[in-house]
Design a protein around this motif. Structure first.
Motif, PDB file in Angstrom:
ATOM      1  N   GLU A  35       3.536 -11.653  -2.725  1.00  0.00           N
ATOM      2  CA  GLU A  35       3.806 -10.218  -2.626  1.00  0.00           C
ATOM      3  C   GLU A  35       2.801  -9.562  -1.683  1.00  0.00           C
ATOM      4  OE1 GLU A  35       4.284  -6.342  -5.583  1.00  0.00           O
ATOM      5  OE2 GLU A  35       3.358  -8.184  -6.321  1.00  0.00           O
ATOM      6  N   LEU A  36       1.554  -9.947  -1.799  1.00  0.00           N
ATOM      7  CA  LEU A  36       0.505  -9.419  -0.922  1.00  0.00           C
ATOM      8  C   LEU A  36       0.816  -9.733   0.536  1.00  0.00           C
ATOM      9  CD1 LEU A  36      -2.367  -8.078  -0.930  1.00  0.00           C
ATOM     10  CD2 LEU A  36      -3.283 -10.393  -0.925  1.00  0.00           C
ATOM     11  N   SER A  37       1.242 -10.967   0.796  1.00  0.00           N
ATOM     12  CA  SER A  37       1.570 -11.376   2.159  1.00  0.00           C
ATOM     13  C   SER A  37       2.744 -10.581   2.713  1.00  0.00           C
ATOM     14  CB  SER A  37       1.897 -12.871   2.174  1.00  0.00           C
ATOM     15  OG  SER A  37       2.245 -13.303   3.476  1.00  0.00           O
ATOM     16  N   ALA A  38       3.755 -10.332   1.881  1.00  0.00           N
ATOM     17  CA  ALA A  38       4.914  -9.559   2.332  1.00  0.00           C
ATOM     18  C   ALA A  38       4.521  -8.128   2.689  1.00  0.00           C
ATOM     19  CB  ALA A  38       5.996  -9.562   1.255  1.00  0.00           C
ATOM     20  N   HIS A  39       3.705  -7.501   1.843  1.00  0.00           N
ATOM     21  CA  HIS A  39       3.222  -6.145   2.149  1.00  0.00           C
ATOM     22  C   HIS A  39       2.449  -6.137   3.473  1.00  0.00           C
ATOM     23  CE1 HIS A  39       4.382  -3.884  -1.374  1.00  0.00           C
ATOM     24  NE2 HIS A  39       3.815  -4.759  -2.198  1.00  0.00           N
ATOM     25  N   SER A  40       1.592  -7.115   3.661  1.00  0.00           N
ATOM     26  CA  SER A  40       0.766  -7.171   4.867  1.00  0.00           C
ATOM     27  C   SER A  40       1.623  -7.313   6.121  1.00  0.00           C
ATOM     28  CB  SER A  40      -0.219  -8.341   4.758  1.00  0.00           C
ATOM     29  OG  SER A  40      -1.038  -8.418   5.902  1.00  0.00           O
ATOM     30  N   LYS A  41       2.618  -8.177   6.069  1.00  0.00           N
ATOM     31  CA  LYS A  41       3.494  -8.372   7.225  1.00  0.00           C
ATOM     32  C   LYS A  41       4.307  -7.101   7.519  1.00  0.00           C
ATOM     33  CE  LYS A  41       3.967 -13.387   6.666  1.00  0.00           C
ATOM     34  NZ  LYS A  41       3.405 -13.742   7.986  1.00  0.00           N
ATOM     35  N   THR A  74       2.316   3.079   5.472  1.00  0.00           N
ATOM     36  CA  THR A  74       1.326   3.600   4.530  1.00  0.00           C
ATOM     37  C   THR A  74       1.564   3.141   3.101  1.00  0.00           C
ATOM     38  OG1 THR A  74       0.856   5.553   5.873  1.00  0.00           O
ATOM     39  CG2 THR A  74       0.361   5.713   3.526  1.00  0.00           C
ATOM     40  N   LYS A  75       2.808   3.137   2.653  1.00  0.00           N
ATOM     41  CA  LYS A  75       3.060   2.760   1.254  1.00  0.00           C
ATOM     42  C   LYS A  75       2.673   1.308   0.998  1.00  0.00           C
ATOM     43  CE  LYS A  75       8.029   1.846   1.978  1.00  0.00           C
ATOM     44  NZ  LYS A  75       9.397   2.268   1.581  1.00  0.00           N
ATOM     45  N   HIS A  76       2.723   0.481   2.034  1.00  0.00           N
ATOM     46  CA  HIS A  76       2.332  -0.913   1.863  1.00  0.00           C
ATOM     47  C   HIS A  76       0.813  -1.065   1.920  1.00  0.00           C
ATOM     48  CE1 HIS A  76       6.508  -2.158   1.921  1.00  0.00           C
ATOM     49  NE2 HIS A  76       6.681  -1.341   2.938  1.00  0.00           N
ATOM     50  N   CYS A  77       0.154  -0.196   2.687  1.00  0.00           N
ATOM     51  CA  CYS A  77      -1.313  -0.149   2.637  1.00  0.00           C
ATOM     52  C   CYS A  77      -1.782   0.220   1.232  1.00  0.00           C
ATOM     53  CB  CYS A  77      -1.853   0.864   3.642  1.00  0.00           C
ATOM     54  SG  CYS A  77      -1.648   0.426   5.384  1.00  0.00           S
ATOM     55  N   LEU A  78      -1.119   1.184   0.636  1.00  0.00           N
ATOM     56  CA  LEU A  78      -1.488   1.622  -0.706  1.00  0.00           C
ATOM     57  C   LEU A  78      -1.194   0.536  -1.738  1.00  0.00           C
ATOM     58  CD1 LEU A  78      -0.160   5.297  -0.558  1.00  0.00           C
ATOM     59  CD2 LEU A  78      -2.543   4.548  -0.484  1.00  0.00           C
ATOM     60  N   ALA A  79      -0.091  -0.178  -1.546  1.00  0.00           N
ATOM     61  CA  ALA A  79       0.251  -1.253  -2.481  1.00  0.00           C
ATOM     62  C   ALA A  79      -0.810  -2.343  -2.471  1.00  0.00           C
ATOM     63  CB  ALA A  79       1.621  -1.840  -2.130  1.00  0.00           C
ATOM     64  N   ILE A  80      -1.259  -2.694  -1.270  1.00  0.00           N
ATOM     65  CA  ILE A  80      -2.298  -3.722  -1.165  1.00  0.00           C
ATOM     66  C   ILE A  80      -3.607  -3.211  -1.749  1.00  0.00           C
ATOM     67  CG2 ILE A  80      -3.719  -5.010   0.477  1.00  0.00           C
ATOM     68  CD1 ILE A  80      -1.253  -5.320   2.224  1.00  0.00           C
ATOM     69  N   ALA A  81      -3.903  -1.948  -1.523  1.00  0.00           N
ATOM     70  CA  ALA A  81      -5.147  -1.373  -2.059  1.00  0.00           C
ATOM     71  C   ALA A  81      -5.192  -1.473  -3.579  1.00  0.00           C
ATOM     72  CB  ALA A  81      -5.279   0.082  -1.617  1.00  0.00           C
ATOM     73  N   LYS A  82      -4.048  -1.317  -4.220  1.00  0.00           N
ATOM     74  CA  LYS A  82      -3.990  -1.427  -5.677  1.00  0.00           C
ATOM     75  C   LYS A  82      -4.185  -2.872  -6.137  1.00  0.00           C
ATOM     76  CE  LYS A  82      -0.828   2.496  -6.201  1.00  0.00           C
ATOM     77  NZ  LYS A  82       0.546   2.904  -6.580  1.00  0.00           N
ATOM     78  N   MET A  83      -3.805  -3.810  -5.263  1.00  0.00           N
ATOM     79  CA  MET A  83      -3.873  -5.227  -5.622  1.00  0.00           C
ATOM     80  C   MET A  83      -5.239  -5.842  -5.318  1.00  0.00           C
ATOM     81  SD  MET A  83      -0.144  -6.271  -4.039  1.00  0.00           S
ATOM     82  CE  MET A  83      -0.217  -8.012  -4.434  1.00  0.00           C
ATOM     83  N   VAL A  84      -5.900  -5.349  -4.272  1.00  0.00           N
ATOM     84  CA  VAL A  84      -7.148  -5.964  -3.805  1.00  0.00           C
ATOM     85  C   VAL A  84      -8.264  -4.932  -3.877  1.00  0.00           C
ATOM     86  CG1 VAL A  84      -8.294  -7.163  -1.917  1.00  0.00           C
ATOM     87  CG2 VAL A  84      -5.826  -7.437  -2.249  1.00  0.00           C
ATOM     88  N   PRO A  85      -9.228  -5.113  -4.752  1.00  0.00           N
ATOM     89  CA  PRO A  85     -10.323  -4.136  -4.879  1.00  0.00           C
ATOM     90  C   PRO A  85     -11.142  -4.030  -3.594  1.00  0.00           C
ATOM     91  CG  PRO A  85     -10.263  -5.621  -6.758  1.00  0.00           C
ATOM     92  CD  PRO A  85      -9.331  -6.183  -5.738  1.00  0.00           C
ATOM     93  N   TRP A  86     -11.596  -2.847  -3.278  1.00  0.00           N
ATOM     94  CA  TRP A  86     -12.467  -2.582  -2.132  1.00  0.00           C
ATOM     95  C   TRP A  86     -13.830  -3.204  -2.406  1.00  0.00           C
ATOM     96  CZ3 TRP A  86     -11.603   0.742   2.231  1.00  0.00           C
ATOM     97  CH2 TRP A  86     -12.744   1.030   2.984  1.00  0.00           C
ATOM     98  N   LYS A  87     -14.347  -3.941  -1.456  1.00  0.00           N
ATOM     99  CA  LYS A  87     -15.644  -4.598  -1.623  1.00  0.00           C
ATOM    100  C   LYS A  87     -16.680  -3.917  -0.749  1.00  0.00           C
ATOM    101  CE  LYS A  87     -13.601  -9.062  -2.818  1.00  0.00           C
ATOM    102  NZ  LYS A  87     -13.494 -10.504  -2.464  1.00  0.00           N
TER     103      LYS A  87
END
Length: 370
Positions: free
Chosen positions: A245-251, A266-279
């Motif tokens: 799912e992460l890969s699909a959003h990124s592509k 933008t909505k896919h940037c937000l989706a990934i942000a929810k999945m991957v914590p900011w480091k």
């Protein structure tokens, strides 16, 4: 809330990638020293596979000691060779030649014992296709696999092997075997769409590859349709996040940006942000990036340079307020770097379930390839 209905096993080949089992059992009453050595070696190999540690070393020992017990023409020797080939780690021509040699030996044994059209030879053929340097030979091995699959009178197995063939040819020999890969993929995809549910692993794999082919032909809308279908499958069927799912959003972010549809991205940037914590402790990885142009005057002079920048990633993942921390080489490098970075997209930082602006940094190096 997602419903957990989808059983996926992503990332594995459609062929059997687990340890190939032996056709006979080693008896506890070991009849000879070679038998005892092999018994211990094979048990060590099975334990290594389970623990995912030292698999290559134990697989090699199991193969060499097993060959002494079973001989050069036994199915067991062939299966041990396949296990060893799969266990070899690393990259490079020498390692690939070693893998190919093991698969080749295994195939010769299995073909002699069961026939060239036997199902027993499929794994060895696939291994040879993966590690040959010849596009022609790879296509020939894969054609043999598909012909064998057809003899089994199992249409799904045929489709699976066509998808396997398409994936391999597209990955390793796309410039020479593009048409064959495309034809195999379309045939497999047609079967899957007619016979499998949309949340099946095979359809998701086919969708990814179909999207890749479409993007390569710059048919971005077709690629977007396939990737959105993958995202929707995960949204509808899983209550946890998945790397596919992460890969699909990124592509999708890259495809929308290529079309100038930043709002859709933008909505896919937000989706990934929810999945991957900011480091905070490391440089953030852009989800979409544009490479900077090399300043013409610097290129003519053969000059290299570098630019370190700090910038804001806003709540939608856009880059704002770029500032230069330090640079080497002159203003033209700085201008080129800023122009590129301002087009990048990131996953914004989330705090308490909401996107917030945050600061990140990046360094771009300009080097002349000589």
């Amino acid at each position: 809330m997602k419903r957990q209905q989808l059983a996926l096993f992503m990332g594995l080949s459609l062929s059997a990638l687990s340890a190939t089992t032996l056709s006979t059992t080693v008896l506890a009453s070991q009849v000879s020293d070679p038998q005892a050595v092999f018994s211990q070696a094979y048990q060590s190999y099975l334990a290594a596979v389970k623990a995912d540690e030292n698999v290559q070393q134990t697989a090699k020992l199991a193969y060499t000691s097993g060959k002494a017990v079973y001989g050069e023409s036994s199915d067991n020797t062939a299966n041990l060779a396949i296990n060893y080939a799969k266990a070899i780690k690393g990259y490079g021509n020498e390692l690939n030649e070693q893998r190919f040699s093991l698969y080749n030996k295994a195939h010769a044994i299995l073909a002699a014992n069961h026939g060239k059209q036997s199902i027993e030879t499929v794994d060895a053929l696939l291994g040879q296709a993966n590690y040959t340097t010849s596009a022609y030979k790879a296509a020939n091995f894969l054609e043999q696999i598909i012909d064998i699959a057809k003899t089994q009178n199992k249409p799904k197995f045929v489709a699976d092997m066509k998808l396997e063939a398409a994936s391999l040819l597209a990955k390793k020999f796309s410039s020479k075997k593009y048409r064959e890969a495309k034809n195999y993929l379309e045939e497999a995809d047609e079967y899957y769409q007619e016979n499998l549910p949309e949340n099946s692993l095979e359809r998701i794999k086919a969708d990814f590859l179909m999207a890749s082919f479409a993007e390569g032909r710059k048919k971005y809308n077709q690629a977007i349709e396939r990737l959105n279908r993958i995202v929707n499958v995960f949204d509808s069927n899983l209550n946890f996040d998945h790397s596919a799912e992460l890969s699909a959003h990124s592509k999708l972010i890259g495809l929308y940006e290529k079309q100038g549809k930043s709002d859709e991205a933008t909505k896919h940037c937000l989706a990934i942000a929810k999945m991957v914590p900011w480091k905070e402790s490391q440089e953030q990885t852009p989800l979409y990036r544009v490479n900077p142009d090399y300043p013409l005057n610097k290129a003519k002079q053969g000059r290299s340079g570098s630019v370190a920048m700090e910038f804001e990633v806003d709540t939608a993942g856009f880059v704002k307020n770029v500032s230069i921390l330090n640079s080497d080489g002159g203003v033209s490098f700085e201008k080129s770097a800023i122009k590129a970075v301002e087009q990048w997209r990131y996953a914004p930082k989330f705090e308490k379930g909401q996107p917030v602006s945050a600061t990140s940094q990046v360094r771009l190096d300009f080097k002349i390839n000589r």
